[in-house]
Design a protein around this motif. Structure first.
Motif, PDB file in Angstrom:
ATOM      1  N   ASP A   1       4.167  16.948  30.578  1.00  0.00           N
ATOM      2  CA  ASP A   1       4.078  18.009  29.574  1.00  0.00           C
ATOM      3  C   ASP A   1       5.029  17.771  28.405  1.00  0.00           C
ATOM      4  O   ASP A   1       4.717  18.134  27.264  1.00  0.00           O
ATOM      5  CB  ASP A   1       4.384  19.361  30.220  1.00  0.00           C
TER       6      ASP A   1
ATOM      7  N   ARG B   1       3.528  14.629  26.174  1.00  0.00           N
ATOM      8  CA  ARG B   1       2.097  14.587  25.830  1.00  0.00           C
ATOM      9  C   ARG B   1       1.874  14.501  24.320  1.00  0.00           C
ATOM     10  O   ARG B   1       1.091  13.674  23.830  1.00  0.00           O
ATOM     11  CB  ARG B   1       1.378  15.812  26.395  1.00  0.00           C
TER      12      ARG B   1
ATOM     13  N   GLU C   1      -0.010  11.482  22.211  1.00  0.00           N
ATOM     14  CA  GLU C   1      -1.180  11.743  21.378  1.00  0.00           C
ATOM     15  C   GLU C   1      -0.950  11.254  19.945  1.00  0.00           C
ATOM     16  O   GLU C   1      -1.848  10.658  19.327  1.00  0.00           O
ATOM     17  CB  GLU C   1      -1.507  13.235  21.390  1.00  0.00           C
TER      18      GLU C   1
ATOM     19  N   CYS D   1      -1.644   4.963  27.063  1.00  0.00           N
ATOM     20  CA  CYS D   1      -1.507   5.400  28.454  1.00  0.00           C
ATOM     21  C   CYS D   1      -0.434   4.598  29.185  1.00  0.00           C
ATOM     22  O   CYS D   1       0.356   5.169  29.957  1.00  0.00           O
ATOM     23  CB  CYS D   1      -2.839   5.275  29.177  1.00  0.00           C
TER      24      CYS D   1
ATOM     25  N   GLN E   1      -7.981  14.288  24.749  1.00  0.00           N
ATOM     26  CA  GLN E   1      -7.706  14.873  26.063  1.00  0.00           C
ATOM     27  C   GLN E   1      -8.991  15.369  26.687  1.00  0.00           C
ATOM     28  O   GLN E   1      -9.888  15.819  25.972  1.00  0.00           O
ATOM     29  CB  GLN E   1      -6.706  16.039  25.935  1.00  0.00           C
ATOM     30  N   PRO E   2      -9.121  15.207  28.006  1.00  0.00           N
ATOM     31  CA  PRO E   2      -8.089  14.758  28.958  1.00  0.00           C
ATOM     32  C   PRO E   2      -8.002  13.239  29.154  1.00  0.00           C
ATOM     33  O   PRO E   2      -7.430  12.786  30.133  1.00  0.00           O
ATOM     34  CB  PRO E   2      -8.519  15.434  30.252  1.00  0.00           C
ATOM     35  N   THR E   3      -8.542  12.457  28.214  1.00  0.00           N
ATOM     36  CA  THR E   3      -8.564  11.009  28.402  1.00  0.00           C
ATOM     37  C   THR E   3      -7.160  10.446  28.601  1.00  0.00           C
ATOM     38  O   THR E   3      -6.901   9.692  29.556  1.00  0.00           O
ATOM     39  CB  THR E   3      -9.240  10.318  27.209  1.00  0.00           C
ATOM     40  N   LEU E   4      -6.224  10.801  27.696  1.00  0.00           N
ATOM     41  CA  LEU E   4      -4.886  10.218  27.784  1.00  0.00           C
ATOM     42  C   LEU E   4      -4.147  10.686  29.034  1.00  0.00           C
ATOM     43  O   LEU E   4      -3.506   9.877  29.719  1.00  0.00           O
ATOM     44  CB  LEU E   4      -4.083  10.566  26.527  1.00  0.00           C
ATOM     45  N   ASP E   5      -4.225  11.974  29.342  1.00  0.00           N
ATOM     46  CA  ASP E   5      -3.567  12.464  30.554  1.00  0.00           C
ATOM     47  C   ASP E   5      -4.101  11.751  31.793  1.00  0.00           C
ATOM     48  O   ASP E   5      -3.335  11.380  32.701  1.00  0.00           O
ATOM     49  CB  ASP E   5      -3.804  13.968  30.712  1.00  0.00           C
ATOM     50  N   THR E   6      -5.415  11.556  31.829  1.00  0.00           N
ATOM     51  CA  THR E   6      -6.025  10.894  32.986  1.00  0.00           C
ATOM     52  C   THR E   6      -5.559   9.459  33.105  1.00  0.00           C
ATOM     53  O   THR E   6      -5.219   8.985  34.199  1.00  0.00           O
ATOM     54  CB  THR E   6      -7.558  10.946  32.885  1.00  0.00           C
TER      55      THR E   6
END
Length: 421
Positions: free
Chosen positions: A13, A16, A20, A122, A398-403
């Motif tokens: 968090d 993030r 981005e 990532c 998102q949620p591509t980068l978090d994944t």
């Protein structure tokens, strides 16, 4: 979710927004293979700030970061950095307007049309979380940022520049690729993942003449047409239907005037296969077919067959893939699944092969889930969902980068977590 994964990913968090911003910056400033100087500099700067020992300019523009953290396994995570000579048509506010000079000296537009900007972002996100969360793991983390994947020579360039002498031998090597699946999806499979790819140039020889006097010629245009048709029978009639393979004639050039029969014609072919035996069978059949058609046409000499580039198959170590699949399902739940064979190709496997290290490669989704679901309902996924190398390929942030960050972290901690000891 293990305690180590939960602890390390708790920092997501707080980083993030920075990840981005980095992604948008990389997307707006793409660079061609072996010219990724700006990207490499940003990677090296960040890794050093987080405590990694950094070696840069490996194989030209490759970067490796090393983070020892006590005794334990060594895990290598890789991202590719290069972009493509494609003019972006996404309309994004951070779309690329870059141009560059390619290896042939031409000025070309440049775009991250394959998602390597996602991969770099990532892996940097994962590297930062792992550096912040050292209390949760033991061992050595190696993060490798590879140049020139699209040209198929970046991994080889790093190896030729002594990579195996600069990095401790990994116990396992991982990589991921954003693909046209719903964002949030993670998929891995044991065994074959990406196909081998061979690109060939075939020059067919004839005898030129006036277009009004074809009897005086040996027409290489007709010969080329016969070869194109004949080549299409190799996969359909010489390879088992249960053994996936593709043969595409992507380029055909001959002549410069409607009333002149030229001396030669040139075909360029792309071949995809998943096993060494099938690859050899197809390549042998191509040589046999074009030579036979040339002989049947009374060509003055045999065709010239030149290999332009070759990518090895990417095949996942079965034991590693099964273990990673369990870890992904435990963390991502229903969003994790067994992915199908991919007909794209990669050169990364040359690096773990050089170390004698097990490899596991997986895919993550990058398409807006609602857009993908609508196309799936309509049966129009192939028509409506942009694929890699398209000028409109634009993974949702998102949620591509978090994944992607989470998948790399889960994979690393499956081997490095303290609670694995």
């Amino acid at each position: 979710m293990t305690k180590a994964v939960e602890s390390v990913l708790a920092g997501l968090d707080t980083i993030r927004g920075q990840v981005e911003d980095l992604y948008r910056d990389l997307h707006a400033h793409p660079e061609l293979g072996l010219a990724e100087t700006r990207t490499a500099a940003r990677v090296a700067e960040r890794l050093r700030a987080w405590g990694f020992t950094v070696t840069d300019a490996i194989g030209g523009t490759g970067v490796v970061g090393l983070l020892p953290n006590g005794s334990g396994p060594t895990v290598l995570l890789r991202a590719d950095m290069d972009a493509l000579p494609v003019r972006e048509a996404t309309g994004l506010p951070y779309a690329s307007a870059a141009v560059a000079t390619d290896r042939s000296g031409r000025e070309v537009p440049v775009m991250h049309a394959c998602g390597h900007d996602v991969h770099v972002s990532c892996l940097l996100g994962c590297a930062r979380l792992m550096a912040q969360g050292r209390q949760s793991w033991r061992g050595t983390l190696v993060v490798l940022f590879q140049p020139s994947e699209e040209n198929g020579d970046g991994a080889h360039a790093m190896l030729r520049d002594g990579l195996t002498d600069r990095v401790p031998r990994p116990d396992v090597a991982f990589a991921q690729h954003v693909l046209p699946y719903p964002a949030g999806y993670v998929g891995v499979r044991p065994g074959p993942f990406f196909s081998a790819a061979d690109n060939l140039r075939i020059t067919l020889h004839g005898r030129g003449a006036h277009g009004s006097m074809p009897q005086s010629s040996i027409d290489p245009v007709v010969l080329a047409a016969l070869c194109v048709v004949r080549l299409q029978t190799i996969v359909s009639r010489e390879v088992a239907a249960t053994d996936p393979a593709v043969l595409t004639v992507g380029s055909l050039h001959a002549g410069s005037s409607p009333n002149v029969i030229p001396d030669s014609a040139t075909l360029e072919l792309n071949i995809r296969s998943y096993s060494g035996a099938t690859r050899a069978r197809i390549l042998d059949a191509i040589r046999r077919c074009v030579r036979a058609e040339s002989q049947a046409s009374a060509a003055p000499r045999e065709p010239d067959i030149e290999t332009l580039s070759s990518f090895p198959p990417t095949s996942n170590d079965a034991e590693t893939a099964v273990r990673l699949d369990r870890a992904f399902r435990a963390h991502f739940g229903a969003a994790a699944d067994t992915i199908g064979l991919q007909t794209a190709s990669e050169d990364f496997s040359e690096i773990p092969d050089a170390f004698g290290t097990p490899l596991c490669y997986w895919g993550i989704g990058g398409i807006d889930p609602e857009q993908y679901a609508a196309a799936a309902r309509n049966g129009t996924v192939d028509q409506d969902i942009p694929v890699n190398h398209s000028p409109v390929f634009a993974p949702v942030v998102q949620p591509t980068l978090d994944t992607g960050i989470a998948a790399l972290t889960v994979a690393a901690l499956e081997w490095l977590a303290c609670d694995q000891e």
